[in-house]
Design a protein around this motif. Structure first.
Motif, PDB file in Angstrom:
ATOM      1  N   ALA A   1       0.834  -1.205   0.000  1.00 26.29           N
ATOM      2  CA  ALA A   1       0.000   0.000   0.000  1.00 26.29           C
ATOM      3  C   ALA A   1       0.870   1.257   0.000  1.00 26.29           C
ATOM      4  CB  ALA A   1      -0.933  -0.004   1.216  1.00 26.29           C
ATOM      5  N   ALA A   2       1.954   1.237   0.761  1.00 28.91           N
ATOM      6  CA  ALA A   2       2.846   2.402   0.824  1.00 28.91           C
ATOM      7  C   ALA A   2       3.548   2.655  -0.504  1.00 28.91           C
ATOM      8  CB  ALA A   2       3.876   2.214   1.937  1.00 28.91           C
ATOM      9  N   LEU A   3       3.896   1.589  -1.201  1.00 29.53           N
ATOM     10  CA  LEU A   3       4.677   1.726  -2.435  1.00 29.53           C
ATOM     11  C   LEU A   3       3.820   1.845  -3.682  1.00 29.53           C
ATOM     12  CD1 LEU A   3       7.517  -0.878  -1.774  1.00 29.53           C
ATOM     13  CD2 LEU A   3       7.418   1.546  -1.134  1.00 29.53           C
ATOM     14  N   ASP A   4       2.539   1.496  -3.593  1.00 30.80           N
ATOM     15  CA  ASP A   4       1.648   1.459  -4.747  1.00 30.80           C
ATOM     16  C   ASP A   4       1.655   2.790  -5.503  1.00 30.80           C
ATOM     17  OD1 ASP A   4      -0.279   0.210  -6.422  1.00 30.80           O
ATOM     18  OD2 ASP A   4      -1.841   1.388  -5.432  1.00 30.80           O
ATOM     19  N   GLY A   5       1.965   2.716  -6.780  1.00 31.84           N
ATOM     20  CA  GLY A   5       1.969   3.908  -7.629  1.00 31.84           C
ATOM     21  C   GLY A   5       3.203   4.777  -7.450  1.00 31.84           C
ATOM     22  N   ARG A   6       4.096   4.404  -6.547  1.00 29.03           N
ATOM     23  CA  ARG A   6       5.281   5.215  -6.268  1.00 29.03           C
ATOM     24  C   ARG A   6       6.565   4.577  -6.784  1.00 29.03           C
ATOM     25  NH1 ARG A   6       1.640   5.368  -2.532  1.00 29.03           N
ATOM     26  NH2 ARG A   6       0.800   7.381  -1.978  1.00 29.03           N
ATOM     27  N   ILE A   7       6.540   3.261  -6.920  1.00 29.00           N
ATOM     28  CA  ILE A   7       7.721   2.530  -7.366  1.00 29.00           C
ATOM     29  C   ILE A   7       7.224   1.253  -8.043  1.00 29.00           C
ATOM     30  CG2 ILE A   7       8.028   1.323  -5.167  1.00 29.00           C
ATOM     31  CD1 ILE A   7      11.055   1.720  -5.516  1.00 29.00           C
ATOM     32  N   ARG A   8       7.907   0.812  -9.073  1.00 27.65           N
ATOM     33  CA  ARG A   8       7.413  -0.339  -9.845  1.00 27.65           C
ATOM     34  C   ARG A   8       7.885  -1.681  -9.311  1.00 27.65           C
ATOM     35  NH1 ARG A   8       5.200   0.558 -15.297  1.00 27.65           N
ATOM     36  NH2 ARG A   8       5.646  -1.628 -15.259  1.00 27.65           N
ATOM     37  N   ARG A   9       9.081  -1.695  -8.701  1.00 27.95           N
ATOM     38  CA  ARG A   9       9.629  -2.954  -8.225  1.00 27.95           C
ATOM     39  C   ARG A   9      10.471  -2.680  -6.987  1.00 27.95           C
ATOM     40  NH1 ARG A   9      13.757  -6.933 -11.160  1.00 27.95           N
ATOM     41  NH2 ARG A   9      13.484  -8.646  -9.707  1.00 27.95           N
ATOM     42  N   ALA A  10      10.337  -3.529  -5.974  1.00 24.51           N
ATOM     43  CA  ALA A  10      11.086  -3.286  -4.746  1.00 24.51           C
ATOM     44  C   ALA A  10      11.340  -4.577  -3.989  1.00 24.51           C
ATOM     45  CB  ALA A  10      10.321  -2.316  -3.847  1.00 24.51           C
ATOM     46  N   ASP A  11      12.532  -4.680  -3.461  1.00 23.38           N
ATOM     47  CA  ASP A  11      12.898  -5.734  -2.524  1.00 23.38           C
ATOM     48  C   ASP A  11      13.282  -5.039  -1.219  1.00 23.38           C
ATOM     49  OD1 ASP A  11      12.671  -7.394  -4.684  1.00 23.38           O
ATOM     50  OD2 ASP A  11      14.798  -7.901  -4.819  1.00 23.38           O
ATOM     51  N   LEU A  12      12.730  -5.510  -0.123  1.00 20.60           N
ATOM     52  CA  LEU A  12      13.114  -4.955   1.163  1.00 20.60           C
ATOM     53  C   LEU A  12      12.961  -6.006   2.240  1.00 20.60           C
ATOM     54  CD1 LEU A  12      10.483  -3.358   3.144  1.00 20.60           C
ATOM     55  CD2 LEU A  12      10.072  -3.062   0.739  1.00 20.60           C
ATOM     56  N   ALA A  13      13.603  -5.728   3.362  1.00 21.21           N
ATOM     57  CA  ALA A  13      13.556  -6.647   4.496  1.00 21.21           C
ATOM     58  C   ALA A  13      13.011  -5.925   5.703  1.00 21.21           C
ATOM     59  CB  ALA A  13      14.951  -7.189   4.792  1.00 21.21           C
TER      60      ALA A  13
ATOM     61  N   ALA B   1      18.698   1.446   0.999  1.00 22.49           N
ATOM     62  CA  ALA B   1      19.816   0.765   0.349  1.00 22.49           C
ATOM     63  C   ALA B   1      20.764   1.799  -0.246  1.00 22.49           C
ATOM     64  CB  ALA B   1      19.299  -0.169  -0.735  1.00 22.49           C
ATOM     65  N   GLU B   2      22.038   1.548  -0.085  1.00 19.27           N
ATOM     66  CA  GLU B   2      23.061   2.401  -0.684  1.00 19.27           C
ATOM     67  C   GLU B   2      23.852   1.540  -1.665  1.00 19.27           C
ATOM     68  OE1 GLU B   2      25.329   4.319   2.395  1.00 19.27           O
ATOM     69  OE2 GLU B   2      23.536   5.105   3.344  1.00 19.27           O
ATOM     70  N   LEU B   3      23.378   1.539  -2.892  1.00 17.89           N
ATOM     71  CA  LEU B   3      24.000   0.715  -3.932  1.00 17.89           C
ATOM     72  C   LEU B   3      25.123   1.495  -4.615  1.00 17.89           C
ATOM     73  CD1 LEU B   3      20.742  -0.752  -5.511  1.00 17.89           C
ATOM     74  CD2 LEU B   3      22.280  -1.848  -3.868  1.00 17.89           C
ATOM     75  N   PRO B   4      26.155   0.785  -5.057  1.00 15.76           N
ATOM     76  CA  PRO B   4      27.229   1.460  -5.791  1.00 15.76           C
ATOM     77  C   PRO B   4      26.689   2.119  -7.062  1.00 15.76           C
ATOM     78  CG  PRO B   4      27.844  -0.800  -5.226  1.00 15.76           C
ATOM     79  CD  PRO B   4      26.393  -0.648  -4.903  1.00 15.76           C
TER      80      PRO B   4
ATOM     81  N   GLY C   1      15.722  -1.304   0.713  1.00 15.70           N
ATOM     82  CA  GLY C   1      16.369  -1.119   2.005  1.00 15.70           C
ATOM     83  C   GLY C   1      15.764  -2.036   3.043  1.00 15.70           C
ATOM     84  N   ASP C   2      15.985  -1.668   4.298  1.00 19.14           N
ATOM     85  CA  ASP C   2      15.549  -2.484   5.433  1.00 19.14           C
ATOM     86  C   ASP C   2      14.793  -1.639   6.447  1.00 19.14           C
ATOM     87  OD1 ASP C   2      17.080  -4.700   4.449  1.00 19.14           O
ATOM     88  OD2 ASP C   2      18.870  -3.800   5.331  1.00 19.14           O
ATOM     89  N   LEU C   3      13.848  -2.287   7.114  1.00 16.78           N
ATOM     90  CA  LEU C   3      13.150  -1.689   8.257  1.00 16.78           C
ATOM     91  C   LEU C   3      13.426  -2.549   9.478  1.00 16.78           C
ATOM     92  CD1 LEU C   3       9.592  -0.954   6.770  1.00 16.78           C
ATOM     93  CD2 LEU C   3      11.565   0.588   6.908  1.00 16.78           C
ATOM     94  N   VAL C   4      13.637  -1.900  10.600  1.00 20.23           N
ATOM     95  CA  VAL C   4      13.758  -2.582  11.884  1.00 20.23           C
ATOM     96  C   VAL C   4      12.623  -2.051  12.747  1.00 20.23           C
ATOM     97  CG1 VAL C   4      15.173  -2.920  13.943  1.00 20.23           C
ATOM     98  CG2 VAL C   4      16.253  -2.854  11.682  1.00 20.23           C
ATOM     99  N   ILE C   5      11.749  -2.957  13.186  1.00 18.85           N
ATOM    100  CA  ILE C   5      10.592  -2.578  14.000  1.00 18.85           C
ATOM    101  C   ILE C   5      10.742  -3.227  15.366  1.00 18.85           C
ATOM    102  CG2 ILE C   5       8.080  -2.681  14.218  1.00 18.85           C
ATOM    103  CD1 ILE C   5       7.937  -2.783  11.133  1.00 18.85           C
ATOM    104  N   CYS C   6      10.687  -2.408  16.406  1.00 20.10           N
ATOM    105  CA  CYS C   6      10.879  -2.893  17.777  1.00 20.10           C
ATOM    106  C   CYS C   6       9.521  -3.244  18.388  1.00 20.10           C
ATOM    107  CB  CYS C   6      11.607  -1.845  18.607  1.00 20.10           C
ATOM    108  SG  CYS C   6      12.040  -2.431  20.249  1.00 20.10           S
ATOM    109  N   ALA C   7       9.253  -4.543  18.479  1.00 16.04           N
ATOM    110  CA  ALA C   7       7.942  -5.039  18.911  1.00 16.04           C
ATOM    111  C   ALA C   7       7.499  -4.509  20.276  1.00 16.04           C
ATOM    112  CB  ALA C   7       7.930  -6.566  18.884  1.00 16.04           C
ATOM    113  N   PRO C   8       8.339  -4.521  21.330  1.00 15.84           N
ATOM    114  CA  PRO C   8       7.851  -4.026  22.618  1.00 15.84           C
ATOM    115  C   PRO C   8       7.542  -2.528  22.612  1.00 15.84           C
ATOM    116  CG  PRO C   8      10.100  -4.891  22.835  1.00 15.84           C
ATOM    117  CD  PRO C   8       9.655  -5.134  21.430  1.00 15.84           C
ATOM    118  N   VAL C   9       8.273  -1.762  21.837  1.00 16.45           N
ATOM    119  CA  VAL C   9       7.990  -0.322  21.742  1.00 16.45           C
ATOM    120  C   VAL C   9       6.656  -0.109  21.029  1.00 16.45           C
ATOM    121  CG1 VAL C   9       8.748   1.889  20.776  1.00 16.45           C
ATOM    122  CG2 VAL C   9      10.414   0.360  21.866  1.00 16.45           C
TER     123      VAL C   9
END
Length: 157
Positions: A33-45, A75-78, A87-95
């Motif tokens: 939903a966040a990427l819809d219409g904003r980017i055509r292809r994405a890999d993230l963790a 992501a910082e690609l050459p 890129g990556d997201l880190v989500i802190c469950a207890p917070v």
């Protein structure tokens, strides 16, 4: 004719027990939903962490000695390398759980908001000044509304 959906590869890893954590399908839907219409292809963790790991990430990368709800690592690609790695997201469950309780929000809705928020950061959105924050928050509201989620910035009374 409508625009094709984003081709999306979202990897989820868990540094916490899965009990009480939304499903991987939910995280993928929120990112889509966040990427819809904003980017055509994405890999993230997305990595779901406990407070100790969240604090270590925040201290190492931001110099802040506490666990925060979501961290985004674009992501910082050459130069010249063109891959769909976002890129990556880190989500802190207890917070996230604590904030949802304190703010009177459904836990899944708060996870959705933070996932959308983090994904927008990966696309380059920011909230360093008031104008940027207002634009980003409005976009978050619009995206979350498509998911049937209320305005996350309204304070429960």
């Amino acid at each position: 004719m409508s625009q094709p959906a984003t081709l999306l590869d979202v990897s989820i890893s868990y540094g916490v027990p899965r009990a009480g954590i939304p499903s991987a399908v939910s995280f993928r839907r929120w990112v889509a939903a966040a990427l819809d219409g904003r980017i055509r292809r994405a890999d993230l963790a997305i990595r779901l962490v406990d407070a100790k790991e969240g604090r270590a990430f925040n201290r190492h990368y931001r110099g802040k000695d506490y666990a925060t709800n979501v961290l985004s690592f674009p992501a910082e690609l050459p130069e010249g390398v063109e891959l769909p790695v976002l890129g990556d997201l880190v989500i802190c469950a207890p917070v996230v759980a604590r904030e949802a309780r304190e703010q009177g929000k459904r836990l899944a809705d708060h996870y959705a908001h933070l996932t959308v928020h983090g994904a927008l950061h990966l696309l380059g959105w920011d909230h360093e000044d008031e104008r940027e924050a207002e634009c980003m928050e409005q976009l978050e509201r619009e995206i979350l509304a498509t998911l049937g989620i209320d305005d996350p910035y309204l304070v429960a009374e």
